[in-house]
Design a protein around this motif. Structure first.
Motif, mmCIF file in Angstrom:
data_model
loop_
_atom_site.group_PDB
_atom_site.id
_atom_site.type_symbol
_atom_site.label_atom_id
_atom_site.label_comp_id
_atom_site.label_asym_id
_atom_site.label_seq_id
_atom_site.Cartn_x
_atom_site.Cartn_y
_atom_site.Cartn_z
ATOM 1 N N SER A 1 106.656 41.185 68.316
ATOM 2 C CA SER A 1 106.191 40.933 67.035
ATOM 3 C C SER A 1 107.533 40.797 66.320
ATOM 4 O O SER A 1 108.507 41.287 66.442
ATOM 5 C CB SER A 1 105.297 42.051 66.646
ATOM 6 N N TYR B 1 98.729 46.365 71.461
ATOM 7 C CA TYR B 1 99.657 46.313 70.486
ATOM 8 C C TYR B 1 99.866 47.889 69.810
ATOM 9 O O TYR B 1 100.725 48.082 69.724
ATOM 10 C CB TYR B 1 99.905 45.180 69.572
ATOM 11 N N ILE C 1 102.253 38.520 66.128
ATOM 12 C CA ILE C 1 102.184 39.188 67.363
ATOM 13 C C ILE C 1 102.065 38.257 68.361
ATOM 14 O O ILE C 1 101.080 37.229 68.331
ATOM 15 C CB ILE C 1 101.214 40.338 67.533
ATOM 16 N N GLU D 1 102.570 40.671 60.286
ATOM 17 C CA GLU D 1 103.208 41.234 61.453
ATOM 18 C C GLU D 1 102.481 40.097 62.682
ATOM 19 O O GLU D 1 101.469 40.279 63.083
ATOM 20 C CB GLU D 1 102.994 42.579 62.045
#
Length: 432
Positions: free
Chosen positions: A95, A279, A84, A82
């Motif tokens: 993301s 996040y 970000i 992922e």
């Protein structure tokens, strides 16, 4: 933060091939966070989707949850990364995911990627490609296994950092030999507010109304005093799993407001860890159906604002005679007060009023154990003659790359004129 201990290097995460059978953050974690919905009538909100991902009333686990918790590690070497990054507002996190052929141990093993900067307010539509450079790896607490979260910063195709890329400048400061030699430590206290989804009003507050005055809520327990503990606890564990150097958490003075602490971290690591922790918190509140706010003064009136107090020390401050180094740093900070305030978060003037444990935004001050000052020095630091200082000015929505690098620049690299130094020392009653 009560004290600064020896930090651990966290930016390089080693991912083992073995893994749990399910995602560390499973549906059981969220079941107590969801609001009960009226069974009559169909809902068109996203909460309907969330309900599908938890156990039904007859305790049958639905197929969607099975897939969400599916561990792919025994079946493939491929992992999900992922990527970000920070969006155009400077506070929003974005993301997207990509498949990698194998597990990785270091950001240098990851490919660069790109995104549509015109959709994030970071590039014009006619030239919208922005390039992501992987900078730090953390384990993914949502997907589990060898899957990872990747903190990135953003560049033009020509390799120039885009204006909202504050990490690039911070990395330059932290790589300066003088700064490296001082091994700057940071302990950051991130306050945040949880809001009810539809009314944008703090969690636990009566809609359109107010709870009782502040006093019983700070570090409290009880259904009438603590609102959102499951979110705080879920975030705590998710951060530990990810490898974030989270050091604690607590309920804050205003009901519906919480804090977590990250650090001690060295240099650029502090910013990477705070952004990854933010996040993860965004993802957890998303699943819980609660809105995360980093507004420095979410509720006007006799309510505490939300800050991001930054504890800071250098090698010289931590050694014998360090108290004099701390006072010299405070002197430098006083001379660059306006520069720091302008970089310490949007809307901070609504918070720094001289009330609710803050100093007035226009006046620099310092004191021992005084939470109404710009800079606080702990009693323990005064007694030992060495330690750290706490900058209480940063707002909850500050950019940790900006704040940490500016503290290092002002206290290590920047030197005032002798005249300015003498006047500031006299004004602050400092002898350095």
């Amino acid at each position: 933060m009560a004290q600064i201990l020896a930090p651990s290097t966290q930016w390089q995460m080693r991912i083992t091939k073995s893994s749990a059978n399910a995602s560390p953050v499973s549906s059981k974690t969220w079941s107590s966070l969801l609001f009960k919905k009226n069974k009559k009538g169909a809902s068109t909100s996203s909460s309907k989707f969330r309900v599908l991902a938890i156990k039904s009333e007859n305790s049958t686990i639905n197929r969607l949850e099975n897939l969400l918790n599916l561990d792919i590690t025994p079946y493939t070497d491929k992992i999900i990364a992922e990527y970000i990054w920070i969006g155009g507002t400077g506070i929003d996190v974005r993301s997207k995911s990509r498949t990698l052929s194998r597990p990785v141990k270091h950001p240098s093993e990851l490919p660069k990627w790109n995104y549509d900067g015109s959709s994030t307010g970071q590039a014009p539509g006619e030239d919208s490609e922005v390039i992501l450079y992987p900078q730090a790896i953390f384990k993914d607490p949502f997907r589990g296994g060898n899957n990872i979260l990747v903190i990135c910063d953003s560049y033009t195709p020509a390799g120039e950092p885009i204006p909202t890329n504050k990490r690039h400048r911070a990395a330059q400061i932290f790589s300066n030999p003088k700064v490296v030699a001082e091994v700057p430590w940071f302990g950051i206290e991130q306050e945040y507010t949880l809001l009810q989804t539809n009314v944008q009003w703090p969690l636990g507050w009566p809609v359109g109304g107010y709870p009782g005055p502040q006093g019983p809520y700070y570090c409290a327990a009880g259904a009438d005093k603590s609102f959102g503990r499951d979110i705080s606890d879920a975030h705590y564990k998710a951060c530990l799993y990810a490898g974030i150097n989270i050091s604690g958490t607590n309920g804050e003075v205003m009901p519906g407001q919480w804090e977590f602490q990250v650090g001690p971290s060295v240099g650029i690591d502090a910013g990477d860890h705070i952004w990854c922790a933010r996040y993860i918190l965004e993802r957890i509140t998303e699943q819980a159906g609660v809105v995360l706010s980093l507004d420095p003064k979410p509720i006007q009136g006799d309510w505490n604002g939300a800050g991001c107090h930054s504890n800071y020390s250098t090698k010289s401050m931590r050694e014998d005679g360090g108290y004099e180094v701390i006072k010299k740093a405070i002197l430098n900070l006083s001379l660059r007060h306006k520069d720091h305030i302008s970089a310490y978060g949007e809307g901070n003037e609504r918070r720094l009023t001289g009330k609710h444990e803050t100093a007035d935004i226009n006046t620099f001050s310092w004191g021992v154990a005084n939470r109404g000052c710009s800079i606080r020095v702990g009693r323990d630091t005064e007694a030992k003659g060495k330690g750290y200082l706490e900058d209480r000015r940063p707002a909850s929505n500050m950019d940790p790359y900006v704040v940490t690098s500016l503290l290092a620049e002002t206290t290590i690299l920047w030197e005032p004129t002798l005249e300015a130094e003498a006047l500031a020392a006299q004004k602050l009653a400092l002898k350095v």
